[in-house]
Design a protein around this motif. Structure first.
Motif, short mmCIF file in Angstrom:
data_model
loop_
_atom_site.label_atom_id
_atom_site.label_comp_id
_atom_site.label_asym_id
_atom_site.label_seq_id
_atom_site.Cartn_x
_atom_site.Cartn_y
_atom_site.Cartn_z
N SER A 110 1.19 7.97 -4.38
CA SER A 110 -0.03 7.83 -5.17
C SER A 110 0.11 8.53 -6.52
CB SER A 110 -1.23 8.38 -4.40
OG SER A 110 -2.40 8.24 -5.14
N THR A 138 0.85 -1.19 0.00
CA THR A 138 0.00 0.00 0.00
C THR A 138 0.88 1.24 0.00
OG1 THR A 138 -0.06 0.17 2.41
CG2 THR A 138 -1.75 -1.23 1.36
N THR A 139 0.27 2.40 -0.23
CA THR A 139 1.05 3.64 -0.22
C THR A 139 1.68 3.88 1.15
OG1 THR A 139 -0.94 4.92 0.26
CG2 THR A 139 -0.27 4.77 -2.05
N GLY A 140 1.00 3.53 2.21
CA GLY A 140 1.54 3.67 3.57
C GLY A 140 2.73 2.75 3.80
N ARG A 184 2.38 9.71 1.31
CA ARG A 184 1.46 8.79 0.62
C ARG A 184 0.94 9.44 -0.66
NH1 ARG A 184 -2.29 6.01 5.27
NH2 ARG A 184 -0.59 4.99 6.38
N SER A 211 5.69 4.12 1.84
CA SER A 211 6.22 5.29 2.54
C SER A 211 7.06 4.86 3.73
CB SER A 211 5.07 6.19 2.99
OG SER A 211 5.56 7.30 3.69
#
Length: 191
Positions: free
Chosen positions: A170, A148-150, A166, A153
């Motif tokens: 994205s 995921t973006t989290g 994030r 990161s």
């Protein structure tokens, strides 16, 4: 081990009176290796880490980027730093500005030269560019693996010390998805 073997073979050839010529690119590679070895030895002696904040790779990246930018502005203006322009142009150097770029070795703060009339457009690190291409490729690779973006990161912060939001992650993945959609919808050539 192979280096030792090569060295003894060269000595044997020299002892036998055989002249050995090496192509220029091999000599250049050897001198590059010697330079790198000296840099690494000096860094170890000074207690400098290879990576991380103020690491050797970050310092080298900074030096290479700043040298390339100086070369670009010299080409743009037509004269070297600390020389007079000769009156050929009204444009001249106008100091530098600080900029942090995210690289494969982490964030690197560089100084970017400026010119008086603002016509200098650097190529190596473009205006408003905050990431060098390797970071984009890494984000795409991690996103393709399902992170995921989290998570991406957090990974970049943990491994490289780079704080990438994030939203930035994205944006990077959206650019790729837009490019893929455009490519998929392109008109095909008649067979």
């Amino acid at each position: 081990m192979s280096t030792v073997i090569q060295a003894s073979t060269e000595i044997d050839l020299e002892d036998a009176g055989v002249a050995r010529k090496q192509p220029k690119d091999i000599k250049a590679k050897e001198s590059d290796r010697e330079l790198v070895a000296r840099l690494v030895d000096q860094a170890r002696a000074e207690g400098v880490e290879l990576v991380g904040k103020n690491g050797l790779l970050g310092r080298l990246t900074k030096l290479v980027l700043e040298s390339a930018l100086e070369g670009e502005i010299t080409d743009h203006l037509g004269y070297d730093k600390h020389q007079r322009s000769g009156g050929e142009t009204t444009n001249s150097r106008n100091g530098t500005r600080s900029k942090t770029v995210i690289t494969d070795v982490g964030p690197v703060e560089i100084t970017v030269p400026r010119d008086r009339d603002g016509s200098f457009e650097p190529k190596i690190v473009r205006k408003r560019q905050c990431r060098l291409s390797g970071v984009d490729e890494m984000v795409i690779s991690l996103a393709a693996k399902g992170l995921t973006t989290g998570e991406i990161s957090a990974h970049l912060a943990e491994v490289y010390g780079a704080e990438v939001s994030r939203q930035t992650i994205s944006t990077i993945t959206d650019k790729v998805l837009d490019g893929m959609a455009e490519w998929q919808n392109r008109p095909l050539d008649a067979a």
